[in-house]
Design an enzyme around this catalytic site. Structure first.
Site, PDB file in Angstrom:
ATOM      1  CE  LYS A 101     -35.281  -4.095 -32.412  1.00  0.00           C
ATOM      2  NZ  LYS A 101     -35.112  -2.672 -32.741  1.00  0.00           N
ATOM      3  N   GLY A 162     -32.123   6.380 -30.355  1.00  0.00           N
ATOM      4  CA  GLY A 162     -32.290   7.727 -30.876  1.00  0.00           C
ATOM      5  C   GLY A 162     -31.301   8.751 -30.363  1.00  0.00           C
ATOM      6  CB  ALA A 188     -30.470   1.371 -29.804  1.00  0.00           C
ATOM      7  N   GLY A 189     -28.501   3.721 -31.020  1.00  0.00           N
ATOM      8  CA  GLY A 189     -27.419   4.615 -30.625  1.00  0.00           C
ATOM      9  C   GLY A 189     -26.470   5.039 -31.719  1.00  0.00           C
ATOM     10  CG  ASN A 210     -35.964   4.281 -38.016  1.00  0.00           C
ATOM     11  OD1 ASN A 210     -37.069   4.138 -37.515  1.00  0.00           O
ATOM     12  ND2 ASN A 210     -35.822   4.955 -39.139  1.00  0.00           N
ATOM     13  CB  THR A 211     -33.029   7.901 -35.058  1.00  0.00           C
ATOM     14  OG1 THR A 211     -34.161   7.286 -34.433  1.00  0.00           O
ATOM     15  CG2 THR A 211     -33.107   9.403 -34.850  1.00  0.00           C
TER      16      THR A 211
END
Length: 264
Positions: A101, A162, A188-189, A210-211
Site C-alpha cells: 500500500k 483519523g 481513511a475517514g 484502522n482508527t
C-alpha cells in the site's frame, strides 16, 4: 453466491481491510483483527516490527503471513523517494512480498495525500515489480492516472485520516468508480459502522480502516460491527435500493381489493 473481492488476481471473501496500529497491545490487536474477519491487514513498516528489530516482539508472531495477506504501507512518508525505499525494505523483510500500500502524505497536520509525489512513487514501484494499492485524494482524474500507471487498487479517502468524519463527498467516489476498472477501496475517514455501510452501498469494492476500530471504546466489539456493516452494505448495493420519491408516498401494502369507505 461467489462475490469475492479480487485484488491482483487473488480472491478474498472479506471486503473489510484493517490496520494494525494504535491498539493497546498485541493481544487486543489480534482479537480485533479476528473479530473483523479481515483477510488483508496493513502494516506500517516505520512503526511496526516485522523483523527489522530482532530484539523486539514481532507483529508477525500474532498475525502470521500464513493466515493473512500482509499489506506493508508507507505511513509517515512525505516523498516518493522515502516511500519507495520503505517498500523495498518491506519486500526484503517479507521474502519478496510484492503487494503493498502506497501513501505519500502532503503535511503532518492534515495527512492529506501529496498526489504529485504519489504518482512519481507509483511509477517507480510498478516498474520495479510491485503490486501497488494506492491511497489518494478523491480526484477522479488522479485516480484514472494511477490506474493507467498500473496500480492494482485505487484507495480514495472518505475524509482525513483519523478524522472519523465519514464520507464527505460521495459524488466524487462515484465518479472514480465510473472511470476505473480496478477495485476502489475507501481508505481513511470512516468513524463508525454506518460510514462503512454507506461506502459499500455506493458500490465501493471494499473499506480499509484502522482508527475507527482501534480508537473505539471497545475495539473488538467495533471490529465485529464493522464486519457486519460492510457485509450489509454490500448486500444492499447488490439488491438495488428502491428509488427515492420526493413528495410522493406509496403504501407498504397492496391496495387492490380494499373495501371502499361508506362514509358520506
Amino acid at each position: 453466491m461467489d462475490d469475492n473481492l479480487i485484488i491482483a488476481g487473488k480472491k478474498y471473501s472479506s471486503r473489510l481491510l484493517v490496520g494494525t496500529g494504535k491498539y493497546k497491545d498485541f493481544n487486543e490487536t489480534r482479537a480485533a483483527v479476528e473479530a473483523s474477519g479481515a483477510e488483508i491487514i496493513t502494516i506500517a513498516i516505520r512503526r511496526s516490527n516485522i523483523g527489522q528489530n530482532p530484539g523486539e516482539p514481532s507483529l508477525l508472531e500474532i498475525l502470521p503471513p500464513s493466515k493473512y495477506t500482509l499489506l506493508p504501507n508507507t505511513a509517515g512518508c512525505y516523498s516518493a523517494e522515502d516511500a519507495v525505499r520503505t517498500l523495498r525494505l518491506a519486500r526484503e523483510l517479507l521474502d519478496g512480498h510484492s503487494l503493498v500500500k502506497l501513501e505519500v502524505l502532503g503535511d503532518p497536520q492534515s495527512l492529506y495525500p501529496n498526489v504529485i509525489e504519489t504518482i512519481a512513487a507509483a511509477k517507480t514501484l510498478v516498474a520495479d515489480g510491485f503490486q501497488v494499492m494506492v491511497y489518494t485524494s478523491d480526484d477522479p482524474i488522479v485516480a484514472k492516472q494511477l490506474e493507467d500507471i498500473g496500480c492494482v487498487a485505487i484507495m480514495p479517502l472518505a475524509s482525513l485520516i483519523g478524522s472519523g468524519m465519514g464520507i464527505l463527498n460521495p459524488w466524487n467516489l462515484q465518479l472514480i468508480m465510473e472511470r476505473v476498472q480496478v477495485p476502489v477501496i475507501v481508505d481513511a475517514g470512516v468513524g463508525t459502522a454506518s460510514d462503512a455501510a454507506i461506502a459499500m452501498e455506493l458500490g465501493c469494492d471494499g473499506v480499509l480502516m484502522n482508527t475507527a476500530i482501534a480508537g473505539a471504546q471497545l475495539p473488538v466489539l467495533m471490529a465485529s460491527a464493522m464486519r457486519q456493516a460492510v457485509e450489509a452494505g454490500r448486500s444492499a448495493y447488490k439488491a438495488g435500493r428502491m428509488p427515492k420519491k420526493l413528495y410522493s408516498a406509496s403504501p407498504s401494502s397492496p391496495t387492490a381489493g380494499i373495501i371502499a369507505s361508506t362514509r358520506g
